[in-house]
Enzyme design. Structure first.
Site, PDB file in Angstrom:
ATOM      1  N   GLU A 119       1.037  -1.267  -0.045  1.00 35.74           N
ATOM      2  CA  GLU A 119      -0.034   0.023   0.103  1.00 35.74           C
ATOM      3  C   GLU A 119       0.903   1.310  -0.052  1.00 35.74           C
ATOM      4  OE1 GLU A 119      -2.303   2.915  -0.117  1.00 35.74           O
ATOM      5  OE2 GLU A 119      -3.235   1.033  -0.366  1.00 35.74           O
ATOM      6  N   CYS A 154     -14.046  -1.160  -7.739  1.00 37.22           N
ATOM      7  CA  CYS A 154     -15.400  -0.916  -7.310  1.00 37.22           C
ATOM      8  C   CYS A 154     -15.963   0.195  -7.962  1.00 37.22           C
ATOM      9  CB  CYS A 154     -15.327  -0.409  -5.792  1.00 37.22           C
ATOM     10  SG  CYS A 154     -16.796  -0.551  -4.907  1.00 37.22           S
TER      11      CYS A 154
END
Length: 489
Positions: free
Chosen positions: A324, A421
């Site tokens: 990340e 998404c």
């Protein structure tokens, strides 16, 4: 990639007010007389003026101010209800003010929207809704603007929601996108892009598009994931949840706070949308054609999919590297993978477009790419007002770059999952087509074959993609494409 972990507290814009706590302190303001409406107002101001996220800020303020029970429920309804139908309310308010809505004071506009929501979409008696909202206005924007709020809301109260939309919405037959933009409270460009993703056109009707938009305005259920090897769906059912419909790890929580469940507090379960669980599960089900020891999650924050993948990997004796780019989000990922079976999860703070790992070493790679988030508008309704028509185009280079680096990272014969998404075609089909045109070492798999338990998933060319829909599956609109890297001759 979800934006839920971004800080709800941002540097205030020039001229905006900081979010104040509601408790009485030695130098602080007195507690508001109407704590539910005040906290809803403060969240709406922070969302509008400082790009805060309601799903992060609202719980924080409720806890900080000691608001619970019926007041907390009212604050939640006022906040999310107002955000979901903001487009509709703005069209109505525009008809009730004697100037443009854009010229209304930035601190007064959230009060007007709160009042409109109470009058048009709740069972609060009109006189009580007006009285309470005007009292709030006097406290937060002063008596003069309180009189303005009172005058506008009395005009709003003259009609119900259906009567108002009949007045302010464009003609449905002549302008179906504009009609749905007002009636279903989405920006016009979002309506058009979602219709395109559903394969509908204004000339032939937008029936499925309207169902999708309506689903975005419904309150989503809380979905839990039982992390494999650490808890079971039966554990969650025993705690008051209901078994999920599709995912073998999912349970629905009809009511209550997820933190009240022991397995969630102990990090053996978590809140995670069912589609999010299933795209990770699909990646784990593909035959990796050889070794299956090392997995990579390239964009792991805030850690939902990484937590599930680490548990699945640990059960097989594999290991997951979760990367990340933002250190704070990497910390959330570390929490999500903590105590996975066989301690299978490792987390680093690294930029996936500039890999910190050697190429060709991973057996499975997940790219949960940063996206517009148009698939999660039920949970983050403010996102529809925050994105613009250029948002998808702005993100495309990053999405393509991450997928290209994922293809470099996976070994020959290994598998890559590209997930967003968002159903926006420029973020899904457009990215996949580009990578396939550039590389002859990737083959597209039929993703729906790895999720047999879910009907009506196949999408895209030859049905090779998976596309979840809120109005069909009751999940976020998650997209999945699966690739296999060609084995060496």
């Amino acid at each position: 990639m979800s934006e839920q972990s971004r800080s709800p507290y941002r540097r205030p814009r020039r001229g905006s007010k900081p979010v104040q706590g509601g408790g009485q302190g030695a130098s602080g303001p007195p507690a508001p007389r109407d704590p539910a409406r005040r906290v809803a107002y403060d969240v709406l101001c922070a969302v509008e003026q400082r790009d805060a996220y309601a799903n992060l800020l609202l719980p924080a303020l409720l806890t900080e101010r000691g608001i619970s029970g019926r007041d907390a429920a009212l604050a939640t309804e006022l906040t999310y209800g107002t955000l979901r139908l903001q487009g509709t309310y703005d069209a109505i308010l525009e008809a009730c003010v004697d100037r443009t809505l854009a010229s209304v004071d930035a601190d007064a506009l959230p009060v007007l929207r709160l009042g409109a929501h109470q009058l048009l979409s709740t069972k609060i008696p009109p006189h009580a809704a007006v009285s309470a909202t005007v009292d709030l206005a006097r406290r937060v924007v002063g008596h003069h603007r309180g009189r303005f709020v009172n005058a506008v809301l009395r005009k709003v109260s003259a009609r119900d929601l259906d009567a108002w939309t009949a007045v302010v919405a464009p003609d449905r037959d002549r302008d179906p996108s504009g009609y749905l933009a007002v009636v279903r409270s989405h920006p016009r460009w979002v309506v058009k892009e979602l219709a395109r993703a559903l394969g509908e056109h204004s000339s032939t009707g937008l029936v499925r598009t309207e169902r999708l938009l309506a689903a975005h305005n419904e309150r989503p259920r809380v979905t839990l994931v039982a992390k494999p090897g650490r808890s079971t769906v039966e554990d969650l059912v025993a705690a008051g949840a209901e078994e999920g419909r599709y995912s073998p790890f999912a349970a629905y929580l009809p009511q209550g706070d997820p933190a009240g469940i022991r397995e969630v507090r102990q990090n053996r379960a978590a809140v995670q949308d069912e589609a999010s669980q299933l795209v990770a599960l699909a990646l784990s089900r593909v035959d990796a054609h050889g070794d299956d020891a090392l997995w990579l999650d390239m964009c792991a924050g805030p850690g939902g999919k990484a937590g599930l993948l680490a548990s699945l990997a640990g059960q097989r004796g594999a290991r997951l590297l979760a990367s990340e780019v933002q250190p704070a989000r990497a910390g959330l990922v570390a929490t999500a993978v903590r105590r996975a079976p066989r301690d299978a999860g490792r987390v680093i703070a690294a930029d996936g477009t500039r890999p910190a790992w050697r190429p060709g070493v991973f057996d499975r790679v997940l790219v949960d790419a940063p996206c517009t988030g148009l698939g999660a508008l039920r949970r983050r309704p403010e996102s529809r007002w925050r994105r613009t028509e250029t948002s998808a185009a702005d993100l495309a280079p990053l999405q393509h770059g991450l997928l290209a680096r994922a293809a470099d990272a996976v070994r020959p014969g290994g598998v890559v999952a590209y997930v967003t998404c968002s159903p926006h075609l420029d973020e899904t089909d457009g990215i996949v087509r580009r990578i396939l045109a550039e590389r002859d070492d990737l083959a597209l798999l039929r993703a729906a074959d790895y999720l047999d338990e879910v009907p009506d998933l196949a999408a895209g060319p030859d049905g090779n993609y998976v596309q979840f829909w809120p109005h069909v599956h009751g999940t976020d609109a998650m997209f999945l494409a699966l690739f296999r890297k060609a084995a060496r001759d």
